[in-house]
Design an enzyme around this catalytic site. Structure first.
Site, PDB file in Angstrom:
ATOM      1  N   ASP A   1     -11.149   2.317   3.116  1.00 47.41           N
ATOM      2  CA  ASP A   1     -11.356   1.115   3.001  1.00 47.41           C
ATOM      3  C   ASP A   1     -13.113   0.672   2.863  1.00 47.41           C
ATOM      4  O   ASP A   1     -13.300  -0.219   2.285  1.00 47.41           O
ATOM      5  CB  ASP A   1     -10.913   0.491   4.211  1.00 47.41           C
TER       6      ASP A   1
ATOM      7  N   GLN B   1      -4.822  -1.836   9.107  1.00 48.91           N
ATOM      8  CA  GLN B   1      -4.612  -3.004   8.664  1.00 48.91           C
ATOM      9  C   GLN B   1      -5.454  -4.116   9.455  1.00 48.91           C
ATOM     10  O   GLN B   1      -4.991  -4.317  10.785  1.00 48.91           O
ATOM     11  CB  GLN B   1      -3.437  -3.339   8.517  1.00 48.91           C
TER      12      GLN B   1
ATOM     13  N   LYS C   1       0.601  -1.278   0.059  1.00 47.60           N
ATOM     14  CA  LYS C   1      -0.007   0.084   0.053  1.00 47.60           C
ATOM     15  C   LYS C   1       0.954   1.150  -0.044  1.00 47.60           C
ATOM     16  O   LYS C   1       0.698   2.455  -0.675  1.00 47.60           O
ATOM     17  CB  LYS C   1      -0.936   0.113   1.026  1.00 47.60           C
TER      18      LYS C   1
END
Ligand code: NAD
Length: 280
Positions: free
Chosen positions: A119, A96, A52
């Site tokens: 997200d 995460q 990422k």
């Protein structure tokens, strides 16, 4: 022989488009950073986090890494999120997953400001997606829509069967396919006659988390098969939920593992970050 849906190539196209957009936005004085928070040192998570950060560097946005020890308390993590919510320069916040067992993931997801929820996991983002309001889309399902569209797979009017009903793949996938006017069937671990149902699919999306489970008996001749699963087989090679060698000759198009859905998730995360910078 099936057409191979090349997620690596399509994700690269998307990242290149985003890179140009970021340059344009910078000229208009619009920039911002993605904050990436990792708690603990799970090796798979470290790989995702690194990918990422690399993607941010590629498209030209800043990434801020917060690598917290595994024993970080829920309170401390929530405090950090609160702080990042208040920072104007931070346009996206990503925690995460999975988090260590002593931290409640739902609480953490809900602490992220919906305006920075790149997200797309916050209940507000999910609700907005459900009723077709603007908001961040969940990255993996949004990436699959892009894979289909950019491979000229017609969705409207097609019967799409989805295996899996998780909050991050199966459920949002069903909503996005519905938005594209597919007729959608969602299946799960309690579904009866799974192969028979799957054989009715024009588009079969497999997100069950079971290595090489779906074989020829699940596939209608000419179906499009999207394999979301990621596993390591007994030889430590990456594989999906689908028995690729068996299914590929029957399908009209199929995603490989690796190089199918996987790279699209990060590309769509970058897309959400750029959207957030644009709107900020
Ligand atoms: P999950 O374990 O949360 O959900 C699996 C779903 O499959 C459940 O809804 C369950 O009901 C269903 N299922 C399990 N066994 C079944 C069976 N025998 N018959 C029918 N349905 C069954 O998993 P998830 O988070 O949705 O992820 C699914 C897979 O996709 C995993 O392999 C994961 O690693 C992978 N994944 C990949 C990406 C990517 O970027 N490529 C992103 C997310 C998840």
């Amino acid at each position: 022989m099936a057409k191979i849906i090349d997620g690596k190539m399509i994700s690269q196209q998307i990242k290149d488009e985003l890179k140009e957009k970021v340059e344009r936005l910078k000229k208009q004085g619009k920039a911002g950073a993605l904050a990436v928070i990792q708690v603990g040192e799970d090796p798979a998570s470290s790989v995702y986090v690194r990918n990422k950060k690399n993607a941010c560097a590629y498209i030209g946005i800043e990434s801020l890494a917060y690598e917290l020890p595994g024993e970080t308390t829920e309170e401390d993590l929530l405090r950090l999120i609160e702080e990042l919510n208040g920072k104007e320069q931070v346009r996206g916040i990503l925690v995460q997953l999975p988090l260590p067992g002593h931290i409640c993931e739902d609480k953490v997801i809900q602490a992220i400001s919906p305006e920075k929820d790149v997200d797309g996991f916050h209940p507000q983002s999910v609700g907005a997606m459900t009723i077709g309001e603007p908001g961040f889309l969940s990255c993996t399902p949004a990436g699959i829509i892009q894979l289909l569209k950019r491979s000229d797979v017609e969705i409207a009017g097609k019967h799409c069967v989805i295996i899996g009903r998780s909050n991050i793949v199966g459920k949002p996938m069903a909503l996005l396919m519905l938005r594209e006017n597919a007729t959608v069937t969602i299946t799960h671990s309690k579904t009866r006659n799974l192969p028979e149902l799957c054989r009715q699919a024009d588009i079969l999306i497999v997100a069950m988390g079971k290595p090489q489970f779906v074989g020829a008996e699940y596939i209608k001749e000419g179906a499009v098969v999207i394999d979301v699963g990621i596993h390591r087989d007994e030889n430590n090679k990456l594989c999906g939920d689908v028995k690729y060698a068996e299914v590929e000759p029957i399908a009209s198009a199929i995603t490989p593992v690796p190089g199918g859905v996987g790279p699209m998730t990060i590309a769509m995360l970058m897309n959400n970050c750029v959207q957030s910078i644009e709107e900020g």
